[in-house]
Design a protein around this motif. Structure first.
Motif, short mmCIF file in Angstrom:
data_model
loop_
_atom_site.label_atom_id
_atom_site.label_comp_id
_atom_site.label_asym_id
_atom_site.label_seq_id
_atom_site.Cartn_x
_atom_site.Cartn_y
_atom_site.Cartn_z
N PHE A 12 0.83 -1.21 0.00
CA PHE A 12 0.00 0.00 0.00
C PHE A 12 0.87 1.27 0.00
N SER A 13 1.87 1.31 0.90
CA SER A 13 2.67 2.54 1.04
C SER A 13 3.39 2.88 -0.25
N GLU A 33 10.29 -4.45 -6.00
CA GLU A 33 9.53 -5.34 -5.11
C GLU A 33 10.18 -6.72 -5.10
N GLN A 34 10.43 -7.22 -3.89
CA GLN A 34 11.14 -8.51 -3.82
C GLN A 34 10.24 -9.71 -4.10
N ARG A 35 8.94 -9.56 -3.86
CA ARG A 35 8.03 -10.69 -4.11
C ARG A 35 7.71 -10.77 -5.61
N GLY A 40 1.84 -6.14 -1.56
CA GLY A 40 2.34 -6.42 -0.20
C GLY A 40 1.42 -7.40 0.49
N ASN A 41 1.13 -7.13 1.75
CA ASN A 41 0.31 -8.06 2.52
C ASN A 41 -1.17 -7.98 2.18
N PRO A 58 -6.82 -12.30 6.14
CA PRO A 58 -7.98 -11.50 5.72
C PRO A 58 -7.76 -10.00 5.91
N HIS A 59 -8.05 -9.23 4.89
CA HIS A 59 -7.91 -7.78 4.95
C HIS A 59 -9.26 -7.11 4.73
N ILE A 60 -9.75 -6.48 5.77
CA ILE A 60 -11.07 -5.86 5.72
C ILE A 60 -10.88 -4.35 5.73
N ASP A 220 15.09 -7.96 -4.74
CA ASP A 220 15.49 -7.39 -3.46
C ASP A 220 16.27 -6.11 -3.78
N TYR A 221 15.89 -5.01 -3.18
CA TYR A 221 16.49 -3.73 -3.61
C TYR A 221 18.01 -3.73 -3.47
N ARG A 358 4.50 0.07 7.39
CA ARG A 358 4.51 -0.73 8.62
C ARG A 358 5.88 -1.31 8.94
N TYR A 364 2.41 -0.98 13.69
CA TYR A 364 1.23 -1.63 13.12
C TYR A 364 0.30 -0.56 12.58
N TYR A 365 0.02 -0.62 11.29
CA TYR A 365 -0.89 0.32 10.66
C TYR A 365 -2.03 -0.46 10.02
N MET A 367 -4.81 -0.48 6.93
CA MET A 367 -4.60 -0.02 5.55
C MET A 367 -4.94 1.46 5.37
P1 FAD Z 1 3.50 -4.20 3.16
O1 FAD Z 1 2.13 -4.54 2.69
O2 FAD Z 1 4.18 -5.21 4.01
O3 FAD Z 1 4.40 -3.88 1.90
C1 FAD Z 1 5.82 -3.79 1.99
C2 FAD Z 1 6.39 -4.35 0.70
O4 FAD Z 1 7.80 -4.18 0.72
C3 FAD Z 1 6.13 -5.85 0.56
O5 FAD Z 1 5.53 -6.12 -0.69
C4 FAD Z 1 7.52 -6.47 0.65
O6 FAD Z 1 7.68 -7.64 -0.14
C5 FAD Z 1 8.38 -5.32 0.12
N1 FAD Z 1 9.78 -5.44 0.55
C6 FAD Z 1 10.24 -5.72 1.78
N2 FAD Z 1 11.58 -5.80 1.78
C7 FAD Z 1 11.97 -5.57 0.52
C8 FAD Z 1 13.24 -5.56 -0.13
N3 FAD Z 1 14.38 -5.83 0.56
N4 FAD Z 1 13.30 -5.27 -1.45
C9 FAD Z 1 12.17 -5.03 -2.17
N5 FAD Z 1 10.94 -5.07 -1.61
C10 FAD Z 1 10.84 -5.33 -0.28
N6 FAD Z 1 -5.33 -3.66 7.81
C11 FAD Z 1 -6.64 -3.30 7.69
O7 FAD Z 1 -6.94 -2.12 7.49
N7 FAD Z 1 -7.63 -4.24 7.77
C12 FAD Z 1 -7.38 -5.56 8.00
O8 FAD Z 1 -8.30 -6.38 8.07
C13 FAD Z 1 -6.01 -5.95 8.13
N8 FAD Z 1 -5.72 -7.24 8.33
C14 FAD Z 1 -4.42 -7.61 8.50
C15 FAD Z 1 -4.15 -8.95 8.77
C16 FAD Z 1 -2.85 -9.35 9.00
C17 FAD Z 1 -2.57 -10.79 9.28
C18 FAD Z 1 -1.81 -8.39 8.98
C19 FAD Z 1 -0.40 -8.79 9.28
C20 FAD Z 1 -2.06 -7.06 8.68
C21 FAD Z 1 -3.38 -6.65 8.45
N9 FAD Z 1 -3.69 -5.32 8.14
C22 FAD Z 1 -5.00 -4.95 8.02
C23 FAD Z 1 -2.62 -4.30 7.97
C24 FAD Z 1 -2.16 -4.18 6.50
O9 FAD Z 1 -1.62 -5.40 6.07
C25 FAD Z 1 -1.12 -3.05 6.39
O10 FAD Z 1 -1.71 -1.83 6.76
C26 FAD Z 1 -0.52 -2.87 5.01
O11 FAD Z 1 -0.16 -4.07 4.42
C27 FAD Z 1 0.70 -1.98 5.11
O12 FAD Z 1 1.24 -1.73 3.83
P2 FAD Z 1 2.79 -1.44 3.66
O13 FAD Z 1 2.99 -1.06 2.26
O14 FAD Z 1 3.27 -0.51 4.72
O15 FAD Z 1 3.49 -2.85 4.00
#
Ligand code: FAD
Length: 389
Positions: A12-13, A33-35, A40-41, A58-60, A220-221, A358, A364-365, A367
């Motif tokens: 998301f970020s 993106e490494q995946r 992301g999640n 599950p992401h709601i 991986d960056y 996050r 913990y954030y 979405m």
């Molecule tokens: P991420 O989604 O983790 O994205 C970070 C990205 O960086 C990933 O794709 C990762 O692969 C990539 N990355 C990491 N290291 C490297 C590297 N070295 N090189 C290249 N890429 C890299 N929020 C809600 O609002 N509602 C919900 O119901 C909810 N349920 C959740 C359930 C679980 C089990 C969890 C753990 C979280 C939940 N969340 C929920 C929170 C939500 O997942 C986060 O708010 C959101 O994913 C944060 O986005 P982000 O981009 O910060 O992190």
């Protein structure tokens, strides 16, 4: 190198940042993106049975923030969805958070009526009362209720989730467990509650649909980019890069774990398909007292999908080990706060790198919060002003 921005992480970020940079600034961005997928999640996909499922749990989506709702609505239509959770307690399924309906399922009717009257008289209606407050009430019956909720709903669930003993649980966490003096069974009360009509991944694809965004998956960056941690000088594919880096990966990894790893709790997901239309009554059922898993979610409730079968996921909390599983929940305590402070101090010195999300903020954030933060960082910092860590 005719681009001024590199974004690490396509969650998301990172996606919000890449979208804003291309749309608002009209600038080119490299997104690493490494995946092998974006999102992301929050990534979702159709499983082998044709059911839309969430790979990382599950992401709601829910928010009170019009700015987040309006922003994301540019990239997706929505399906209304209000999440409901039941807890399996002493063989009964009752609404979570524990509310007046739960009260009537848990106790004989006269006692439940008495407790209901006392709660409404004492605290009002549609109010969330922390059980610690209830515990401090002079009325022994309300104290009993507080203890019941603590033990049956909260204690074992939290022990499973965090892998800690009851003594290690911080009172500040306990204090937040509420009894909801209401008949409202919804898990969230936010104004906006909905799921992206065609899933999160489709929404992310729409956000990245720009010729100005160059996505590199399976990268991986550190394989293509290096940062001098003293001077902040960046090299990308062997060439100096004097633009801005937006980093959304793990903070400790960025600094080569120089102060040690930041601890996380992880999860194992067990998916199961059933050749039946429906598996359980609501989106999620929590199992505070039984089994090794904490909860079971049935995706069709969330997606409203019509299909011949249904897919569920069980969540098993487990310790985080870097080579084995993924970091999900930061473990917040005093020792880790100190560690985080050291990394933050180093991060502040790098004025051309923005740490966001996050993992990079070790926070913990939800979405909506991460979208809101990314929009703010974009407009206040990336567009011009200094970084605010
Ligand atoms: P991420 O989604 O983790 O994205 C970070 C990205 O960086 C990933 O794709 C990762 O692969 C990539 N990355 C990491 N290291 C490297 C590297 N070295 N090189 C290249 N890429 C890299 N929020 C809600 O609002 N509602 C919900 O119901 C909810 N349920 C959740 C359930 C679980 C089990 C969890 C753990 C979280 C939940 N969340 C929920 C929170 C939500 O997942 C986060 O708010 C959101 O994913 C944060 O986005 P982000 O981009 O910060 O992190």
């Amino acid at each position: 190198m005719d681009f001024k921005y590199i974004v690490v992480g396509a969650g998301f970020s990172g996606i919000v940042m890449a979208e804003r940079i291309s749309t608002v600034l009209g600038e080119r961005t490299i997104l690493l993106e490494q995946r092998n997928h974006i999102g992301g999640n929050a990534y979702d996909y159709y499983d082998e049975y044709g059911n839309l499922i969430h790979k990382y749990g599950p992401h709601i989506f829910h928010t009170t923030l019009p700015v987040v709702w309006n922003y994301l609505s540019q990239f997706t239509d929505w399906i209304p969805y209000e999440h409901k959770v039941l807890g399996s307690i002493d063989g009964q399924l009752m609404p979570i958070p524990f509310n007046l309906n739960s009260l009537h399922l848990a106790f004989p009717s006269k006692m439940a009526m008495r407790l209901e009257d006392k709660l409404i008289d004492g605290y009002g209606y549609n109010v969330k009362v922390p059980i610690l407050k209830l515990r401090n009430n002079d009325d022994p019956e309300l104290q009993f209720l507080a203890d019941y909720i603590y033990e049956k709903v909260f204690l074992n669930y939290t022990i499973k989730q965090w892998g800690v003993s009851p003594e290690e649980l911080s009172p500040s966490v306990t204090a937040r467990v509420p009894v909801y003096v209401s008949r409202d069974d919804r898990y969230f009360q936010d104004k906006y509650q909905a799921m992206p009509r065609h899933g999160y991944t489709q929404m992310f694809e729409n956000m990245l649909n720009s010729k100005l965004i160059h996505l590199m998956l399976n990268t991986d960056y550190k394989d293509v980019l290096s940062v001098d941690l003293e001077t902040g000088e960046i090299t990308f594919l062997g060439q100096p890069f004097d633009g801005k880096l937006i980093y959304t990966g793990p903070l400790d990894y960025f600094f080569d774990f120089k102060y040690g790893p930041l601890p996380y709790r992880s999860l194992r997901f067990e998916f199961e398909n059933h050749a039946t239309n429906s598996y359980q009554r609501v989106g999620t059922v929590n199992y505070p007292c039984d089994y090794d898993y904490t909860r079971v979610t049935e995706f069709k409730h969330l997606t409203h999908q019509q299909s011949q079968s249904t897919t569920i996921v069980r969540e098993y909390p487990e310790p985080y080990e870097r080579e084995k599983n993924l970091p999900y929940y930061p473990i917040k305590n005093d020792a880790n706060a100190e560690l985080l402070g050291l990394y933050h101090a180093d991060a502040r010195r790098l004025s051309n790198v923005f740490f966001l999300g996050r993992l990079a903020e070790y926070q913990y954030y939800n979405m909506d919060a991460v979208v809101s933060k990314a929009l703010k960082v974009f407009s206040q910092n990336v567009c011009g002003g200094p970084q605010d860590t």
